[in-house]
Design an enzyme around this catalytic site. Sequence first.
Site: not given
Ligand code: ADP
Ligand code: MG
Ligand code: MG
Length: 335
Positions: A33, A36, A40, A55, A109, A112, A155, A173
């Site tokens: 992404g 921010a 990840v 992550k 995993e 998409g 969340d 998350d």
């Molecule tokens: P945080 O706790 O910092 O919010 P997240 O686990 O929500 O971290 O991951 C941050 C971003 O990374 C998500 O909003 C999503 O866009 C992307 N992301 C996280 N895990 C996956 C995944 N398994 N597959 C695809 N995108 C992911």
């Molecule tokens: Mg998140």
């Molecule tokens: Mg989080």
Amino acid sequence: SSRPHSMSLMSQCGEEQVAGEYSKHYVTLKQIGKGAYGCVKMAYRRSDRLLAVAKFILKEKVGAQFWVDGPDGRKVPLELSLLMTLKHPNIVSVIDMYENDKYFQMVMEKHGAGMDLFEFIERRPRLDEPLLSYIFRQIGQAVEYLHSLNILHRDIKDENVIIDNKFHVKLIDFGSATFMSKDTLFSTFYGTTEYCSPEVLAGNKYAGPELEMWSMGITLYVLTFFVNPFSDIEDTIQGPLSFPQIVSDDLEHLLRWMLCKEPSQRCTVPQLMSHAWIRQPVNISHYIFHEIVDCDRHEANPEMYFSGSLSPRSGSPVSLALDPLVKERSNPSEV
Ligand code: ADP
Ligand code: MG
Ligand code: MG
């Protein structure tokens, strides 16, 4: 627009994150992404080049109440322990976990192309109500499963849901998740303020499911109208719920029920899952992803294995007008 922040893992993701056993098995690629969230990244498995998402969880950022006993007696973050145990088609699964001195490395995993619903919404998808219902009911199924195990996610929001090109969604998350019990009320909120219910913002204790329903209501509203229903905390507590466009009576009824300010009158998960709008028929094979949302070839048809080059993501989405209700990404914070 920017994402509202979860209080967890921003910042401090250097080279140290990939150190250790993890790097013997995985090659780490670019950040996912717009960056921010610093921790990840895409990765692929050396043995078969399977693409995955890693992550990196900074140990010192995991709050005291978010540690549990892992399989071999060592302490692990609850987020990791939950995702390793949970098994549901609408919840992301963990492939591998490693740790070094500073980080847990959780390999998930890749679902998409890695698009979350925040980005999906930013692209202004041409959704009709049956398709919207199909997408949203999967979030409901994930939450129904979690609550049956007495787990609260806490969340739920667009950016914590990922979608693939078959409109199959998965919840991610679990960094704010917790176990609930009948006779314990929580007094600290760990999610994202924009998705927090009025009674909790007002400082009341909460049992859990009623808070989760509110955040699902905000998520459904945002998926429907592409703007937040409330402009700030004050508006969430006091402001009326208004509808920028006409929707079906069933959808309006459901949104008003999920976003009912009085928690005891608010829709429950069983009521949600049996609501006519959620149960409406939909023929999902009628919808073609790249016709519903603008995407590049890679997003329309993401690869499973690393081929040596990953196509760049499509151009940045249009910037949004100066509307007070315009969505921004936001991080969870304690309230
Ligand atoms: P945080 O706790 O910092 O919010 P997240 O686990 O929500 O971290 O991951 C941050 C971003 O990374 C998500 O909003 C999503 O866009 C992307 N992301 C996280 N895990 C996956 C995944 N398994 N597959 C695809 N995108 C992911
Ligand atoms: Mg998140
Ligand atoms: Mg989080």
